[in-house]
Motif scaffolding. Structure first.
Motif, PDB file in Angstrom:
ATOM      1  N   ASP A   1       3.295  12.319 -12.166  1.00  0.00           N
ATOM      2  CA  ASP A   1       2.572  13.464 -12.730  1.00  0.00           C
ATOM      3  C   ASP A   1       1.738  13.000 -13.912  1.00  0.00           C
ATOM      4  O   ASP A   1       2.237  12.317 -14.811  1.00  0.00           O
ATOM      5  CB  ASP A   1       3.556  14.544 -13.204  1.00  0.00           C
ATOM      6  CG  ASP A   1       4.297  15.150 -12.019  1.00  0.00           C
ATOM      7  OD1 ASP A   1       3.710  15.155 -10.925  1.00  0.00           O
ATOM      8  OD2 ASP A   1       5.446  15.599 -12.199  1.00  0.00           O
ATOM      9  N   THR A   2       0.468  13.403 -13.888  1.00  0.00           N
ATOM     10  CA  THR A   2      -0.408  13.081 -15.008  1.00  0.00           C
ATOM     11  C   THR A   2      -0.045  13.972 -16.186  1.00  0.00           C
ATOM     12  O   THR A   2       0.036  15.186 -16.042  1.00  0.00           O
ATOM     13  CB  THR A   2      -1.883  13.325 -14.624  1.00  0.00           C
ATOM     14  OG1 THR A   2      -2.162  12.560 -13.454  1.00  0.00           O
ATOM     15  CG2 THR A   2      -2.814  12.926 -15.756  1.00  0.00           C
ATOM     16  N   PRO A   3       0.206  13.399 -17.343  1.00  0.00           N
ATOM     17  CA  PRO A   3       0.577  14.235 -18.497  1.00  0.00           C
ATOM     18  C   PRO A   3      -0.557  15.173 -18.885  1.00  0.00           C
ATOM     19  O   PRO A   3      -1.714  14.776 -18.941  1.00  0.00           O
ATOM     20  CB  PRO A   3       0.853  13.206 -19.609  1.00  0.00           C
ATOM     21  CG  PRO A   3       0.130  11.979 -19.181  1.00  0.00           C
ATOM     22  CD  PRO A   3       0.127  11.982 -17.686  1.00  0.00           C
ATOM     23  N   VAL A   4      -0.204  16.429 -19.116  1.00  0.00           N
ATOM     24  CA  VAL A   4      -1.192  17.436 -19.498  1.00  0.00           C
ATOM     25  C   VAL A   4      -1.189  17.566 -21.016  1.00  0.00           C
ATOM     26  O   VAL A   4      -0.159  17.838 -21.625  1.00  0.00           O
ATOM     27  CB  VAL A   4      -0.854  18.799 -18.854  1.00  0.00           C
ATOM     28  CG1 VAL A   4      -1.852  19.850 -19.301  1.00  0.00           C
ATOM     29  CG2 VAL A   4      -0.842  18.663 -17.338  1.00  0.00           C
ATOM     30  N   ILE A   5      -2.356  17.352 -21.596  1.00  0.00           N
ATOM     31  CA  ILE A   5      -2.494  17.449 -23.048  1.00  0.00           C
ATOM     32  C   ILE A   5      -3.079  18.809 -23.372  1.00  0.00           C
ATOM     33  O   ILE A   5      -4.170  19.149 -22.922  1.00  0.00           O
ATOM     34  CB  ILE A   5      -3.399  16.326 -23.591  1.00  0.00           C
ATOM     35  CG1 ILE A   5      -2.776  14.962 -23.266  1.00  0.00           C
ATOM     36  CG2 ILE A   5      -3.607  16.485 -25.093  1.00  0.00           C
ATOM     37  CD1 ILE A   5      -3.659  13.795 -23.607  1.00  0.00           C
TER      38      ILE A   5
ATOM     39  N   ASP B   1       0.828  -1.213   0.000  1.00  0.00           N
ATOM     40  CA  ASP B   1       0.000   0.000   0.000  1.00  0.00           C
ATOM     41  C   ASP B   1       0.860   1.259   0.000  1.00  0.00           C
ATOM     42  O   ASP B   1       0.550   2.248  -0.680  1.00  0.00           O
ATOM     43  CB  ASP B   1      -0.929   0.010   1.219  1.00  0.00           C
ATOM     44  CG  ASP B   1      -1.986  -1.084   1.135  1.00  0.00           C
ATOM     45  OD1 ASP B   1      -2.266  -1.546   0.008  1.00  0.00           O
ATOM     46  OD2 ASP B   1      -2.522  -1.471   2.198  1.00  0.00           O
ATOM     47  N   GLU B   2       1.944   1.222   0.769  1.00  0.00           N
ATOM     48  CA  GLU B   2       2.836   2.383   0.806  1.00  0.00           C
ATOM     49  C   GLU B   2       3.468   2.638  -0.560  1.00  0.00           C
ATOM     50  O   GLU B   2       3.611   3.781  -0.995  1.00  0.00           O
ATOM     51  CB  GLU B   2       3.925   2.171   1.856  1.00  0.00           C
ATOM     52  CG  GLU B   2       3.398   2.232   3.292  1.00  0.00           C
ATOM     53  CD  GLU B   2       4.488   1.927   4.303  1.00  0.00           C
ATOM     54  OE1 GLU B   2       5.645   1.728   3.867  1.00  0.00           O
ATOM     55  OE2 GLU B   2       4.193   1.903   5.511  1.00  0.00           O
ATOM     56  N   ILE B   3       3.851   1.555  -1.238  1.00  0.00           N
ATOM     57  CA  ILE B   3       4.458   1.699  -2.576  1.00  0.00           C
ATOM     58  C   ILE B   3       3.451   2.293  -3.556  1.00  0.00           C
ATOM     59  O   ILE B   3       3.767   3.194  -4.344  1.00  0.00           O
ATOM     60  CB  ILE B   3       4.977   0.335  -3.075  1.00  0.00           C
ATOM     61  CG1 ILE B   3       6.177  -0.108  -2.219  1.00  0.00           C
ATOM     62  CG2 ILE B   3       5.374   0.412  -4.542  1.00  0.00           C
ATOM     63  CD1 ILE B   3       6.635  -1.520  -2.488  1.00  0.00           C
ATOM     64  N   VAL B   4       2.201   1.790  -3.497  1.00  0.00           N
ATOM     65  CA  VAL B   4       1.159   2.298  -4.404  1.00  0.00           C
ATOM     66  C   VAL B   4       0.901   3.780  -4.148  1.00  0.00           C
ATOM     67  O   VAL B   4       0.799   4.592  -5.080  1.00  0.00           O
ATOM     68  CB  VAL B   4      -0.141   1.478  -4.239  1.00  0.00           C
ATOM     69  CG1 VAL B   4      -1.288   2.142  -4.997  1.00  0.00           C
ATOM     70  CG2 VAL B   4       0.062   0.055  -4.742  1.00  0.00           C
ATOM     71  N   ASP B   5       0.801   4.144  -2.853  1.00  0.00           N
ATOM     72  CA  ASP B   5       0.570   5.558  -2.518  1.00  0.00           C
ATOM     73  C   ASP B   5       1.728   6.434  -2.972  1.00  0.00           C
ATOM     74  O   ASP B   5       1.528   7.550  -3.475  1.00  0.00           O
ATOM     75  CB  ASP B   5       0.369   5.717  -1.006  1.00  0.00           C
ATOM     76  CG  ASP B   5      -0.930   5.077  -0.536  1.00  0.00           C
ATOM     77  OD1 ASP B   5      -1.833   4.892  -1.387  1.00  0.00           O
ATOM     78  OD2 ASP B   5      -1.041   4.767   0.667  1.00  0.00           O
ATOM     79  N   PHE B   6       2.936   5.929  -2.796  1.00  0.00           N
ATOM     80  CA  PHE B   6       4.113   6.691  -3.212  1.00  0.00           C
ATOM     81  C   PHE B   6       4.111   6.931  -4.726  1.00  0.00           C
ATOM     82  O   PHE B   6       4.409   8.020  -5.204  1.00  0.00           O
ATOM     83  CB  PHE B   6       5.383   5.935  -2.794  1.00  0.00           C
ATOM     84  CG  PHE B   6       6.649   6.614  -3.231  1.00  0.00           C
ATOM     85  CD1 PHE B   6       7.151   7.698  -2.522  1.00  0.00           C
ATOM     86  CD2 PHE B   6       7.329   6.178  -4.360  1.00  0.00           C
ATOM     87  CE1 PHE B   6       8.316   8.324  -2.930  1.00  0.00           C
ATOM     88  CE2 PHE B   6       8.490   6.802  -4.766  1.00  0.00           C
ATOM     89  CZ  PHE B   6       8.989   7.879  -4.045  1.00  0.00           C
TER      90      PHE B   6
END
Length: 204
Positions: free
Chosen positions: A80-84, A69-74
């Motif tokens: 960063d979600t790519p901005v189109i 869970d810690e790895i997933v949260d990290f």
């Protein structure tokens, strides 16, 4: 994974292995009865160790889940979600312009023409309409005077006056100005008399 937990599991497993080795060595040197006693005793000891092993394995599994869970949260926090960007820029003027300079010139010329038309044409049409109306009235007046004098057999003064206007006769123009000034003075005198009479009536 917790290092202490690993050590505890390793120690327990080592004890089990050591115990089994001890049993194996004793089997060859002791009789059947003693062997059964040893097995029973060993079973009791193993039975006591099993819950501890299960408990430690559960703790180890929980630690693994927490770590996951810690790895997933990290990953979620640091990805960063790519901005189109679908924004497209259009240049009206310059080397990147999609229009040629003469097209822009024609466009602005059209705008100026439309603006001038909106601003000046209504006034022009209104003034032209008034002039046409006055022209019709003067033509009607001229024709009426001419026809009236013709009917009565008199000299057509209207034709004579029109002829002098076209020739720009100086005597006629001077006479016209004199008559116009006299007429304006008389009209002004009449207006002043009416104003005086109005003031006298108000004083009474």
């Amino acid at each position: 994974m917790d290092e202490n937990t690993n050590k505890a599991i390793f120690t327990l497993m080592q004890k089990v292995v050591d115990k089994l080795e001890t049993i194996s060595k004793d089997v060859s040197s002791k009789d059947q009865t003693e062997l059964e006693n040893i097995i029973k005793k060993t079973n009791v000891q193993i039975t006591k160790l099993v819950p501890e092993v299960i408990k430690l394995q559960s703790k180890l599994l929980q630690n693994s889940l927490d770590t996951k869970d810690e790895i997933v949260d990290f990953i979620k926090e640091n990805t960063d979600t790519p901005v189109i960007n679908n924004h497209t820029e259009y240049n009206l003027i310059g080397s990147k312009s999609h229009f040629r300079s003469w097209v822009i010139g024609v466009f602005f010329l059209g705008l100026v023409t439309v603006w001038c038309s909106i601003k000046y044409l209504p006034a022009y049409f209104t003034e032209n309409s008034l002039l046409n109306k006055e022209k019709e009235e003067y033509e009607l007046f001229y024709e009426y005077v001419s026809l009236k004098q013709f009917k009565e057999g008199e000299i057509n003064i209207a034709d004579e006056i029109l002829k002098k206007i076209k020739q720009k006769d100086s005597l006629f123009i001077k006479e016209y100005r004199t008559l116009s000034n006299t007429y304006k003075r008389e009209i002004r005198k009449q207006e002043l008399k009416e104003e005086l009479n109005s003031l006298d009536n108000n004083d009474r």
